[in-house]
Design a protein around this motif. Structure first.
Motif, PDB file in Angstrom:
ATOM      1  N   ALA B  74     -22.360  25.326  -2.922  1.00 13.74           N
ATOM      2  CA  ALA B  74     -22.625  26.015  -1.657  1.00 13.74           C
ATOM      3  C   ALA B  74     -21.753  25.426  -0.556  1.00 13.74           C
ATOM      4  O   ALA B  74     -21.550  24.211  -0.503  1.00 13.74           O
ATOM      5  N   VAL B  75     -21.226  26.324   0.278  1.00 16.85           N
ATOM      6  CA  VAL B  75     -20.427  25.877   1.419  1.00 16.85           C
ATOM      7  C   VAL B  75     -20.934  26.595   2.663  1.00 16.85           C
ATOM      8  O   VAL B  75     -21.166  27.811   2.625  1.00 16.85           O
ATOM      9  N   TYR B 140     -29.300  28.081   4.434  1.00 19.07           N
ATOM     10  CA  TYR B 140     -28.838  27.425   3.204  1.00 19.07           C
ATOM     11  C   TYR B 140     -29.996  27.212   2.230  1.00 19.07           C
ATOM     12  O   TYR B 140     -29.888  27.523   1.041  1.00 19.07           O
ATOM     13  N   LEU B 141     -31.121  26.702   2.745  1.00 17.99           N
ATOM     14  CA  LEU B 141     -32.269  26.429   1.882  1.00 17.99           C
ATOM     15  C   LEU B 141     -32.786  27.704   1.240  1.00 17.99           C
ATOM     16  O   LEU B 141     -33.115  27.733   0.051  1.00 17.99           O
ATOM     17  N   GLU B 142     -32.819  28.758   2.034  1.00 18.68           N
ATOM     18  CA  GLU B 142     -33.356  30.031   1.529  1.00 18.68           C
ATOM     19  C   GLU B 142     -32.382  30.671   0.527  1.00 18.68           C
ATOM     20  O   GLU B 142     -32.801  31.212  -0.489  1.00 18.68           O
ATOM     21  N   ALA B 143     -31.109  30.574   0.807  1.00 24.93           N
ATOM     22  CA  ALA B 143     -30.116  31.224  -0.062  1.00 24.93           C
ATOM     23  C   ALA B 143     -29.962  30.477  -1.385  1.00 24.93           C
ATOM     24  O   ALA B 143     -29.707  31.086  -2.420  1.00 24.93           O
ATOM     25  N   THR B 144     -30.101  29.146  -1.351  1.00 27.58           N
ATOM     26  CA  THR B 144     -29.844  28.364  -2.572  1.00 27.58           C
ATOM     27  C   THR B 144     -31.122  27.931  -3.281  1.00 27.58           C
ATOM     28  O   THR B 144     -31.069  27.573  -4.454  1.00 27.58           O
ATOM     29  N   THR B 146     -32.525  25.214  -3.101  1.00 29.64           N
ATOM     30  CA  THR B 146     -32.319  23.870  -3.639  1.00 29.64           C
ATOM     31  C   THR B 146     -33.457  22.919  -3.274  1.00 29.64           C
ATOM     32  O   THR B 146     -33.800  22.047  -4.058  1.00 29.64           O
ATOM     33  N   LEU B 147     -33.989  23.074  -2.082  1.00 30.48           N
ATOM     34  CA  LEU B 147     -35.091  22.223  -1.635  1.00 30.48           C
ATOM     35  C   LEU B 147     -36.077  23.087  -0.864  1.00 30.48           C
ATOM     36  O   LEU B 147     -35.670  23.998  -0.142  1.00 30.48           O
ATOM     37  N   PRO B 148     -37.384  22.794  -0.988  1.00 28.54           N
ATOM     38  CA  PRO B 148     -38.347  23.538  -0.168  1.00 28.54           C
ATOM     39  C   PRO B 148     -38.226  23.120   1.303  1.00 28.54           C
ATOM     40  O   PRO B 148     -37.968  21.952   1.594  1.00 28.54           O
ATOM     41  N   VAL B 149     -38.410  24.058   2.179  1.00 32.22           N
ATOM     42  CA  VAL B 149     -38.226  23.784   3.607  1.00 32.22           C
ATOM     43  C   VAL B 149     -39.184  22.689   4.099  1.00 32.22           C
ATOM     44  O   VAL B 149     -38.848  21.921   5.001  1.00 32.22           O
ATOM     45  N   GLU B 150     -40.370  22.578   3.465  1.00 35.30           N
ATOM     46  CA  GLU B 150     -41.332  21.563   3.917  1.00 35.30           C
ATOM     47  C   GLU B 150     -40.743  20.161   3.850  1.00 35.30           C
ATOM     48  O   GLU B 150     -41.012  19.313   4.690  1.00 35.30           O
ATOM     49  N   ILE B 151     -39.955  19.925   2.799  1.00 35.09           N
ATOM     50  CA  ILE B 151     -39.357  18.591   2.644  1.00 35.09           C
ATOM     51  C   ILE B 151     -38.428  18.310   3.807  1.00 35.09           C
ATOM     52  O   ILE B 151     -38.402  17.211   4.370  1.00 35.09           O
ATOM     53  N   LYS B 173     -37.375  23.117  14.274  1.00 34.78           N
ATOM     54  CA  LYS B 173     -38.177  23.730  13.210  1.00 34.78           C
ATOM     55  C   LYS B 173     -38.155  25.256  13.303  1.00 34.78           C
ATOM     56  O   LYS B 173     -38.028  25.938  12.297  1.00 34.78           O
ATOM     57  N   ARG B 174     -38.261  25.754  14.529  1.00 33.96           N
ATOM     58  CA  ARG B 174     -38.181  27.209  14.719  1.00 33.96           C
ATOM     59  C   ARG B 174     -36.841  27.721  14.204  1.00 33.96           C
ATOM     60  O   ARG B 174     -36.765  28.766  13.565  1.00 33.96           O
ATOM     61  N   ALA B 175     -35.783  26.947  14.484  1.00 39.45           N
ATOM     62  CA  ALA B 175     -34.446  27.355  14.051  1.00 39.45           C
ATOM     63  C   ALA B 175     -34.361  27.402  12.526  1.00 39.45           C
ATOM     64  O   ALA B 175     -33.783  28.333  11.957  1.00 39.45           O
ATOM     65  N   LEU B 176     -34.951  26.406  11.874  1.00 37.48           N
ATOM     66  CA  LEU B 176     -34.972  26.404  10.399  1.00 37.48           C
ATOM     67  C   LEU B 176     -35.580  27.703   9.881  1.00 37.48           C
ATOM     68  O   LEU B 176     -35.033  28.354   8.992  1.00 37.48           O
ATOM     69  N   HIS B 177     -36.722  28.059  10.465  1.00 35.29           N
ATOM     70  CA  HIS B 177     -37.412  29.265   9.985  1.00 35.29           C
ATOM     71  C   HIS B 177     -36.674  30.536  10.352  1.00 35.29           C
ATOM     72  O   HIS B 177     -36.723  31.524   9.619  1.00 35.29           O
ATOM     73  N   GLU B 178     -35.961  30.500  11.450  1.00 34.11           N
ATOM     74  CA  GLU B 178     -35.124  31.644  11.828  1.00 34.11           C
ATOM     75  C   GLU B 178     -34.046  31.852  10.757  1.00 34.11           C
ATOM     76  O   GLU B 178     -33.772  32.981  10.330  1.00 34.11           O
ATOM     77  N   GLY B 179     -33.457  30.745  10.312  1.00 41.81           N
ATOM     78  CA  GLY B 179     -32.440  30.813   9.256  1.00 41.81           C
ATOM     79  C   GLY B 179     -33.020  31.378   7.966  1.00 41.81           C
ATOM     80  O   GLY B 179     -32.396  32.218   7.301  1.00 41.81           O
ATOM     81  N   ILE B 180     -34.200  30.914   7.624  1.00 45.41           N
ATOM     82  CA  ILE B 180     -34.864  31.405   6.405  1.00 45.41           C
ATOM     83  C   ILE B 180     -35.114  32.916   6.510  1.00 45.41           C
ATOM     84  O   ILE B 180     -34.830  33.682   5.589  1.00 45.41           O
ATOM     85  N   ARG B 181     -35.605  33.326   7.688  1.00 47.11           N
ATOM     86  CA  ARG B 181     -35.916  34.746   7.902  1.00 47.11           C
ATOM     87  C   ARG B 181     -34.651  35.603   7.770  1.00 47.11           C
ATOM     88  O   ARG B 181     -34.663  36.663   7.145  1.00 47.11           O
TER      89      ARG B 181
END
Lengths: 256, 191, 357
Positions: B74-75, B140-144, B146-151, B173-181
């Protein structure tokens, strides 16, 4: 300790407990007088057991070699940096460095001023003989205007080589400096005054008051191409007017 | 380098200020909670600000032989000048995440999966462009997977505690979830 | 179980020094290793030690010398241009037999502007850098764990032989983060430091005078005889290297520092593709593991030297194999990009191996 000779037999005071005798200085050189003077002060202040002396390059290195105290000698210029670090690591030792005028005002100027700025609790003895004695008497930062040396064949000219360097006066205004003075040993009275200066400078370190420097004006008959007596006259007439004697700073207690 | 089952590699290729180093540091700490071995090699231009800035993170259950490599599965790319190179560095079948609010070019390769996320633009609209790397981290987490977001969230909490980053914690944290969404809804978006 | 923590290479340098009992550190800031100074400035006062930021590298190394005169364990760290400024004091310490540890995080080339970037352009400089005709040991780790071990080992070697000892890292190793096992090491007994300058009262009234080679020295040839014997003892006992998958290798990669780490990945991928590659890694750059390398090279029959430089390690490798095996070279032109951020990466090394088969 040393072999008795015609010279040592007739001395009026006892020979200093030097590690290296006879000293290899030229006839009429003041270095021997000064090192003896320092040795006396160390003895009188009972500092020899805890002293480490840092010698420089050139003729001044021989002092460190000679005195019967722990000593390191060799590097030309950075004596203040070496002494600073050793003092910080061993604050209960008495640390002093002997420097030539070229070490202090030229190659080691940065370390000299930096140590003074930091207020290192060390003592510096400077030997101002107006030239680089061991390398052939070349221009030193302290060479008076007009003095002929191998690298100022027409005499020191301020256009080319600037003005003489005054180490103690330079650092005296710095807040980390506890003591700054200049003496000579070309007359017995001056020798006694200078000895008091060394004593006072050493005292500052014991009182943890900060950086102390004593400069000695010294004759260099070989490179000045003068007899020892004429050297004393040169010091009176040329050196002292350029390099005033006395104390430029004497801090009695810590500013806090 | 090819052992996806045993771990993973990711490269963040950005410019100074895009948050490549924070991305790398955070991900490495998170990886360390899940894998026996983690490594992070930052690689950036001489000065403190500006210039190319890259992070390579490796997660593995075996000792890591090389902590850097040309290719990664992943890049994440935010540097226009390094974009063509970043595209080449994705392993076949791998994932490329592009901040298309910074990079205008489109990827040419057909053997990789590419996501265009306007992370910087969204972060700026939120009032803080500095959180764009967290949007990209979520993506990245959602697409791959590789790791659960909780970690990553746990890691973020523990590494932010008592630092200047603490007050940005909820925004990050909001930004992380925005990326996942953005990735979760990605297939519904027209390309 | 030994505690494992995530640590950067630079922080590990500082941590390892403190673990080795080093309480005094003198340095001048320079990228990419200033983090070592940051760590020391924070931690040394807590343990009654001395951190001093000097007026320059030249002074830092002289401070190192001054502090080392006390017999205490002392360290400085720097990067390439800074090391150049330290060469005079460091040479003097080697000659005067004043032990201390220097950590060099090498960076690319002289001057500013490349600051903070990787490169391995100091090999020749650190292995042949001192004047005075002598050597000092150089340890080259390739991981954070090894940095932790080798900095401590460096203090041991320094005290054992009364010699300046260097640990050579680089931008990648200094800045990278990985797991570190906080092991404790016992390297064995050490001689008394009866040479230290702590005042003659410490030694029953006998004063010490330490000095370098001077005109006052009466037995110059004897001095060098002693130094040569010391060098031989170090060569015989301290030469270190590591081999990786060389038992059946018919292709030998020789590399150190970060490029050895990249070579290791290349060896593994090559093996996965059926190529019997192995890695020989000198750990002491001086003394250089000549005999061990020659044996491995003869066994493999083919050698590729990988280093991020125009070619320095390759000279020692050529000396070691003495023309008996072809020595190929993969250097700075093999970086993945031409710019300062370029690295020699495993894929490129593997490509070279395949081309040379």
């Amino acid at each position: 300790m040393i072999e008795e000779t015609a010279i040592t037999k007739n001395l009026v005071c006892k020979t200093p407990a030097f590690r290296l005798l006879p000293l290899g200085f030229c006839a009429g050189c003041h270095y021997g007088i000064i090192f003896r003077l320092i040795d006396e002060v160390l003895e009188e202040m009972e500092l020899k057991g805890i002293t480490v002396c840092i010698g420089g390059g050139g003729c001044s290195a021989m002092g460190a070699m000679a005195m019967d105290v722990d000593a390191f000698g060799g590097p030309h210029g950075p004596g203040t940096a070496i002494a600073s670090a050793l003092k910080r690591v061993c604050p209960d030792n008495f640390i002093f460095a002997i420097q030539g005028d070229g070490e202090q005002g030229a190659i080691g100027l940065g370390s000299f001023v930096a140590a003074a700025v930091r207020g290192e609790n060390i003592t510096i003895i400077t030997m101002n003989n107006a030239c680089y004695g061991m390398t052939g008497g070349q221009l030193a930062p302290t060479t008076p205007l007009g003095m002929v040396t191998p690298t100022t064949p027409e005499g020191r000219d301020q256009e080319m080589a600037g003005f003489p360097f005054h180490g103690p006066e330079l650092v005296a205004p710095l807040r980390g400096v506890a003591y700054a003075a200049r003496g000579t040993v070309h007359t017995p009275a001056n020798r006694q005054r200078s000895k008091k200066m060394v004593k006072t400078a050493f005292q500052k370190q014991l009182q943890r008051l900060g950086f102390a420097v004593v400069e000695f004006i010294c004759a260099c008959p070989t490179n000045w191409r003068l007899s020892p007596v004429d050297c004393a006259r040169y010091i009176e007439e040329k050196m002292i007017p350029e390099f005033p004697l006395g104390e430029f700073k004497n801090v009695e207690k810590n500013e806090g | 380098m090819e052992k996806i089952d045993k771990g993973f590699r990711v490269i963040f290729a950005g410019l100074g200020g895009h948050g490549a180093l924070v991305f790398g540091e955070l991900l490495t700490e998170a990886v360390a909670r899940r894998y026996n071995y983690a490594s992070f090699v930052p690689n950036y231009a001489p000065s403190m600000r500006g210039g190319e800035s890259e992070s390579i993170v490796v997660a593995s259950n075996e000792e890591i032989d090389s902590p850097a490599s040309f290719e990664a599965e992943a890049v994440v790319a935010t540097s226009p000048s390094a974009f063509r190179l970043a595209e080449k560095r994705v392993s076949p079948g791998g994932i490329l995440i592009v901040d298309d609010s910074i990079i205008c070019e489109k990827a040419e390769r057909k053997d990789i999966k590419v996501f265009y996320i306007p992370a910087r633009k969204i972060a700026s609209e939120e009032g803080n462009p500095l959180i764009s790397n967290f949007i990209l981290m979520g993506a990245y987490l959602e697409a791959t997977k590789t790791l659960p977001v909780e970690i990553v969230e746990e890691t973020l909490e523990s590494t932010s505690k008592g630092t200047s980053r603490e007050r940005l914690l909820s925004a990050n944290k909001r930004a992380l979830h925005e990326g996942i969404r953005l990735i979760a809804n990605y297939s519904q978006q027209p390309l | 179980m030994t505690e494992r923590i995530l640590h950067t290479g630079n922080d590990t340098v500082a941590r390892a020094a403190i673990s080795a009992g080093c309480k005094h550190y003198f340095a001048y800031p320079i990228t990419p290793q200033s983090e070592i100074a940051h760590y020391m400035a924070r931690e040394l006062p807590k343990i009654g030690g001395c951190f001093l930021q000097s007026e320059g590298e030249y002074a830092a190394a002289y401070m190192l010398l001054g502090a080392a005169l006390s017999g205490e364990r002392v360290m400085t760290s720097t990067s390439s241009p800074g090391l150049a400024l330290m060469q005079e004091p460091l040479s003097m310490m080697v000659t005067a037999e004043i032990p201390a540890v220097v950590v060099e995080t090498q960076r690319l080339g002289p001057g500013t502007g490349t600051g903070g970037q990787q490169g391995q352009t100091d090999y020749r400089f650190v292995t042949r850098g001192v004047y005075g005709g002598l050597h000092y040991p150089v340890l080259a780790p390739y991981s954070v764990s090894e940095i932790f071990e080798f900095v401590q080992l460096a203090f041991h070697i320094a005290d054992k032989y009364r010699i300046l000892t260097m640990v050579l890292t680089d931008f990648v190793l200094g800045r990278m983060t990985e797991y570190l096992e906080l092991k404790t090491f016992d390297f064995g007994p050490l001689p008394e430091k009866d040479w230290a300058l702590k005042g003659k009262a410490h030694k029953g009234g006998r004063s010490n005078f330490l000095f370098t080679v001077t005109g006052m020295m009466l037995d110059i040839t004897g001095f060098f005889q002693g130094q040569q014997e010391k060098s031989k003892r170090i060569i015989d006992s301290e030469t270190r290297w590591e081999t990786y998958k060389t038992e059946d290798a018919d292709f030998l990669i020789v590399s150190y520092g970060y490029s050895a780490r990249m070579s290791k990945g290349a060896v593994n991928t090559a093996r996965a593709q059926g190529i019997k590659a192995g890695l020989f890694r000198p750990i002491t750059l001086w003394p250089f593991p000549r005999e061990a390398l020659q044996q491995e090279a003869l066994k493999a029959g083919k050698v590729l030297v990988v280093e991020d430089s125009p070619g320095e390690l390759v000279e020692d490798v050529e000396l070691a194999v003495q023309g008996r095996v072809p020595v190929h070279f993969l250097g700075i032109q093999a970086r993945h990009i031409a710019r300062a951020e370029g690295l020699i990466l495993p894929e490129r090394i593997l490509q070279e191996v395949r081309e040379l088969l």
